[in-house]
Scaffold this motif. Structure first.
Motif, short mmCIF file in Angstrom:
data_model
loop_
_atom_site.label_atom_id
_atom_site.label_comp_id
_atom_site.label_asym_id
_atom_site.label_seq_id
_atom_site.Cartn_x
_atom_site.Cartn_y
_atom_site.Cartn_z
N GLY A 107 65.15 29.25 81.69
CA GLY A 107 65.04 30.87 81.41
C GLY A 107 66.29 31.60 81.83
O GLY A 107 66.49 32.78 81.10
N ASP A 108 67.27 30.97 82.55
CA ASP A 108 68.47 31.62 82.67
C ASP A 108 69.40 30.98 81.95
O ASP A 108 69.45 29.79 81.38
N PRO A 109 70.51 31.72 81.39
CA PRO A 109 71.55 31.28 80.45
C PRO A 109 72.48 30.05 81.42
O PRO A 109 72.97 30.45 82.37
N ILE A 110 72.88 29.23 80.63
CA ILE A 110 73.60 28.12 81.18
C ILE A 110 74.75 27.78 80.19
O ILE A 110 74.58 27.48 79.07
N SER A 151 78.05 27.10 84.74
CA SER A 151 77.64 28.43 85.13
C SER A 151 76.26 28.86 84.94
O SER A 151 75.97 28.51 83.62
N ILE A 152 75.38 29.44 86.04
CA ILE A 152 74.27 29.78 85.40
C ILE A 152 74.27 31.14 85.89
O ILE A 152 74.41 31.65 86.80
N GLY A 153 73.67 31.88 84.93
CA GLY A 153 73.88 33.30 85.14
C GLY A 153 72.55 33.96 84.81
O GLY A 153 71.38 33.37 84.74
N ARG A 154 72.23 35.27 85.61
CA ARG A 154 70.97 35.78 85.48
C ARG A 154 71.35 37.30 85.36
O ARG A 154 72.09 37.98 85.92
#
Length: 975
Positions: A134-137, A229-232
């Motif tokens: 569910g997080d952008p990678i 990179s994993i964003g939230r």
């Protein structure tokens, strides 16, 4: 030849004309085939060898290939039986013919592709994992500074298609230049690729800005560095955090205001201290209070605190709508009696006259709250902030509470002034009272609960023929005979028990000079400030002369009769059975009978059946006590069947020997008067109730507590129309989470006719979510004082309740895992101990500590550790019963309260399930981690009688596991 084969393959093989292996020779140490596997294959065709599966075709296709004598390349087999389990092999072969051209078999090479297969499988898993996240990678090539892969979530968040992002770099999305981002990457690579977490801002394809939290890690892939990179998206969270800070500062201001209210001595002190408290939290930079000034054309600044105080004193602010200076925050709020807010002060047209001054002091937003007393505006609380949009609806509501608190305190000041006036008036009244007592003809007395005189006046001293000093030493038994003392005791005791005034018609008075007399006394209870009885006070009258006159009057029956007929009130005399013996003409006229018709009737014949017992009780009380009764309300029957409401009296008749022989009394028809009093009382009660209660809607119930009237916009406030309420009680309506005990308590309160205030109820609406209601009500009584129903008001308190719930949740739960925190655990454990003691139950406490957690943090970073903690919390919650309680204490420590423990085997099964759930491998940062748990258990009350002992013993049992095998649980063993 073997060395040449070893360069390109891991084994060489040969088959005969029946495709049976005749030779398998390993040429490399990379092959995972063991000697046993090779020996078992010799002499067999591939399809006859146990454990070999053809991955790329069926064995029939393979046999057809052999039959056609065709060469083949990279045929894929899986072979169970290698040294490392299942091996994946790639085979290439060609047919072999002898010198005569006859087919004699096959020969070829074999390549062990197990590692390649594993890498391929891991890549597929990684691809699947990032796509379902569910997080952008995103993955960035450090050398080219371009995106080389990303998941669907990243595409949706940025608004770009995957093909578009593959042609872009991180500087095209992040609000940072390429050099800065590259420097961050290089610093991370120089540190060995250790992951780090940062926060920043980004822009999507539509140009919209959002806040994010990004976790980065650099890894070496083949011959280059890549950054994962994993964003939230944390935009909402950041906004919520800022709102929570502002809300907390406002709550602090309200708390400080309450402190001011307790200590302020006058309005001027209150105003200044409220302003100082308002600016103390930092959200408000200037606070002031302005009041109307009838002697000046501008509003009067009576208190100010914060920056820019001198600037504010120099400004012209008006309440007059005919002046330009009266159309700003202050004037609008004062006239409308509503809060007025400008959240962009430097650009709002209403702030024109004061914009220059606001710019000088950097005031970006302002709010004005009217101070309204008794429906009239009396002033304005003015607040400024340096932040735009500082005053949202929730903040304004809190500020309105501060304004209400100010008004409440002003009302208290006024009440205190009135109270002081009342005290002065009371003091004057007491002086007057003492003067009256000393000059009245009747005797006044005060006695303690034992009947000893404490206060007497001169008239009472004269009546007793004694000095004040002598009289103050006497008890009631000292100045009357035994019969009189008993009568006095009964009267005083009845007054003590009922709290109602009492009267003794007559008793024999033994004077100090030896003479006797007849006295009459009335008394009432004296209570202290706490409502506790401390004595009696009353009036005593010497009726000796009247008694003698009554004796003379009884001697003259004719004179007595003439007096009776001359009075307009009904007079009667009955015997001890209630049969009418004597009455006057007024009595006959009241009931519509002639004298001959009415004499001889029993009292039950002209009273309603339901009143007979009530009448008997009153006559019986007079018979038992000898004390007359006055002012009794009776419902009587006229000869024509109509009812009469009468007020009467009863007195015991005695013969010359003092023996009771009947009753006499007077009756007065008060039907019309009682009807007028009932109507007036109902009207006054309704008016008083409506003025005391204020909220959003009004309701009334009948004597069975069913709604009979609903006024107001109840549908918008509760989600139910007025028709849904009518004919139903509160407990028949769909309110959530109200226990049977709570409803029984409310019903008991109604049955006793007591008011109730702010009964909070919850209802669920499909569109707007839960609604919270506050219901208040007062009893309605008829003219006889019987409960006729209830009336009251209700209000919508949803916003207040939701804000309270949010604050309570943040205070009692762990932010990372969402589990209850240590504070809530301590409360729950204390409550559990109390309940277990009360009902004789057992429960267990499990203390859990993760094994190898530090290794996860060290190798994969704290972000991976956080993911592991959240996963552990999820597994613990999923593997306990709904009645059990899971909490995180700190770090990797968790606790579970297991309710209503049965035998030890049941508890062991639960513990075993929890340990097994933690043991399941977890994927963190692309790697599989194996984390286990050490758990210790203790049982209440067997292993501890209080909270500290239970926690200490569970912790000791856990450490016993941790220092031995780990990945297990153990019960606490004393010693």
């Amino acid at each position: 030849m073997n060395s040449l084969i070893a360069l390109c393959a891991d084994a060489y093989w040969e088959q005969d004309a029946e495709c049976r292996f005749t030779l398998i020779q390993c040429t490399s140490t990379r092959s995972g085939l063991g000697v046993d596997a090779i020996q078992s294959a010799l002499g067999k065709a591939p399809w006859d060898i146990a454990g070999i599966t053809h991955e790329s075709a069926t064995w029939k296709d393979w046999q057809d290939c052999f039959a056609r004598r065709q060469p083949f390349r990279d045929a894929e087999w899986s072979w169970q039986g290698g040294t490392t389990g299942t091996c994946f092999l790639k085979l290439s072969g060609e047919p072999v013919f002898d010198d005569a051209g006859l087919f004699i078999g096959y020969r070829g090479v074999m390549h062990d592709a197990t590692i390649e297969k594993q890498r391929e499988t891991e890549l597929r898993r990684f691809r699947t994992a990032i796509d379902v996240s569910g997080d952008p990678i995103v993955i960035v090539d450090r050398e080219t500074m371009r995106f080389i892969d990303m998941n669907d979530t990243a595409c949706k968040l940025t608004g770009y298609a995957r093909d578009e992002l593959l042609g872009m770099g991180p500087e095209d999305v992040l609000l940072a230049d390429r050099q800065t981002i590259a420097a961050d990457y290089d610093e991370m690579i120089a540190a060995g690729g250790i992951g780090r977490t940062t926060e920043g801002r980004a822009r999507n394809r539509a140009g919209e800005l959002f806040l994010f939290e990004i976790q980065r890690k650099a890894i070496r892939f083949e011959d280059r560095w890549i950054v994962i990179s994993i964003g939230r998206d944390i935009t909402r969270r950041k906004h919520a955090e800022r709102a929570a800070v502002r809300l907390g500062q406002m709550y602090a201001a309200i708390s400080g205001t309450n402190e001011v209210i307790l200590h302020a001595q006058n309005p001027e002190e209150l105003y200044q201290q409220v302003c100082e408290v308002a600016v103390r939290g930092g959200q408000i930079v200037n606070a002031s209070i302005l009041l109307p000034d009838t002697d000046a054309e501008w509003a009067k600044l009576v208190a100010v605190a914060g920056i820019g105080a001198d600037t504010l004193r120099a400004l012209h602010i008006s309440f007059d709508e005919n002046r330009p200076e009266g159309h700003g925050l202050v004037g609008t709020a004062f006239r409308s009696q509503k809060a007025c807010v400008i959240n962009d002060f430097l650009n709002d047209p209403r702030s024109g006259p004061w914009r220059e001054a606001a710019g000088k002091e950097q005031a970006a937003a302002g709010a004005a709250l009217p101070l309204v007393r008794k429906g009239q505006s009396v002033g304005v609380l003015l607040l400024y902030s340096r932040h735009r949009d500082a005053f949202d609806d929730e903040i304004v509501q809190l500020l309105e509470r501060i304004a209400q608190d100010i008004v409440f305190t002003l009302d208290n000041f006024e009440r205190e002034t009135e109270r002081q006036k009342a005290i002065d008036a009371l003091r004057a009244s007491e002086e007057k009272y003492r003067s009256i007592l000393e000059n009245m003809n009747d005797g006044y007395f005060e006695v303690d609960l034992q009947g000893n005189y404490a206060v007497v006046n001169d008239a009472l001293c004269h009546m007793h023929r004694a000095s004040k000093e002598d009289l103050l030493r006497q008890n009631y038994r000292d100045y009357t005979d035994a019969q009189g003392a008993a009568s006095l005791y009964r009267v005083f005791n009845a007054v003590f028990r009922s709290g109602q005034p009492g009267e003794l018609a007559e008793y024999r008075l033994l004077r100090q000079d030896g003479t006797t007399g007849i006295a009459q006394a009335s008394t009432q209870l004296i209570a202290d400030a706490g409502g506790q009885p401390v004595g009696f006070r009353g009036i005593c009258r010497d009726i000796t002369a009247r008694y003698q006159a009554e004796e003379a009057l009884r001697a003259s029956e004719e004179k007595y009769r003439s007096i009776l007929e001359s009075i307009e009130e009904a007079y009667y005399e009955v015997d001890l059975t209630g049969t009418l013996l004597l009455c006057n003409d007024a009595f006959c006229r009241m009931f519509g009978y002639t004298m001959d018709e009415i004499l001889g009737l029993n009292y039950s014949q002209y009273h309603k059946p339901e009143e007979v017992a009530y009448v008997f009780t009153n006559f019986n009380d007079v018979f038992r006590t000898g004390i007359p009764k006055k002012g009794i309300d009776w419902v009587l029957l006229h000869k024509n069947g109509a009812t009469l409401l009468c007020e009467g009296s009863v007195q015991l008749i005695r013969n010359d020997k003092g023996e009771p022989v009947g009753f006499r009394g007077m009756l007065r028809d008060v039907t019309a008067r009682r009807e007028m009093e009932a109507a007036l009382r109902a009207s006054e009660e309704r008016f008083r109730d409506l003025t005391e209660l204020s909220s959003d809607w009004y309701w009334e119930q009948d004597n069975r507590y069913r709604f009979v009237q609903i006024n107001g916009d109840v549908l918008a406030k509760t989600g139910m129309a007025a028709e849904d309420y009518l004919g139903k009680t509160l407990w028949e309506l769909p309110f959530d989470h109200v226990s049977m005990e709570q409803w029984l308590e409310h019903q008991s309160q109604l049955a006793e006719g007591r008011p109730f205030y702010e009964l909070v109820l919850k209802t669920q609406t499909t569109e707007a979510g839960p609604r919270y209601l506050s219901i208040s009500g007062l009893p309605i009584r008829d003219g006889d004082g019987r409960l006729a129903g209830y009336r009251g008001t209700g209000k919508d308190i949803t916003e207040r309740k939701l804000a309270e719930e949010r604050i309570r949740h943040l205070a009692s739960h762990d932010i990372l895992t969402g589990l209850p925190n240590r504070m809530m655990f301590n409360q729950m454990l204390s409550h559990q101990v109390q309940q277990a003691r009360r009902y004789g139950r057992k429960f267990a406490l499990m203390f859990i500590d993760l094994d190898h957690f530090k290794a996860v943090n060290d190798t994969s970073g704290h972000d991976a550790g956080d993911v592991l903690l959240k996963e552990t919390a999820k597994r613990l919650s999923e593997n306990v019963r709904a009645s059990d309680f899971v909490a995180r204490l700190a770090g990797d420590e968790f606790v579970v309260i297991i309710q209503e423990v049965g035998d030890p085997e049941q508890l062991s099964a639960i513990a075993r399930k929890i340990v097994a759930a933690v043991r399941t491998p977890v994927m963190l940062a692309g790697r599989v981690h194996y984390v286990t748990a050490s758990a210790g258990l203790c049982v209440f009350p067997d292993d501890g009688q209080d909270e500290d002992a239970l926690l200490k013993h569970a912790d000791a049992a856990m450490y016993a596991v941790k220092h031995s095998t780990k990945d297990d649980f153990r019960f606490y063993l004393p010693g």
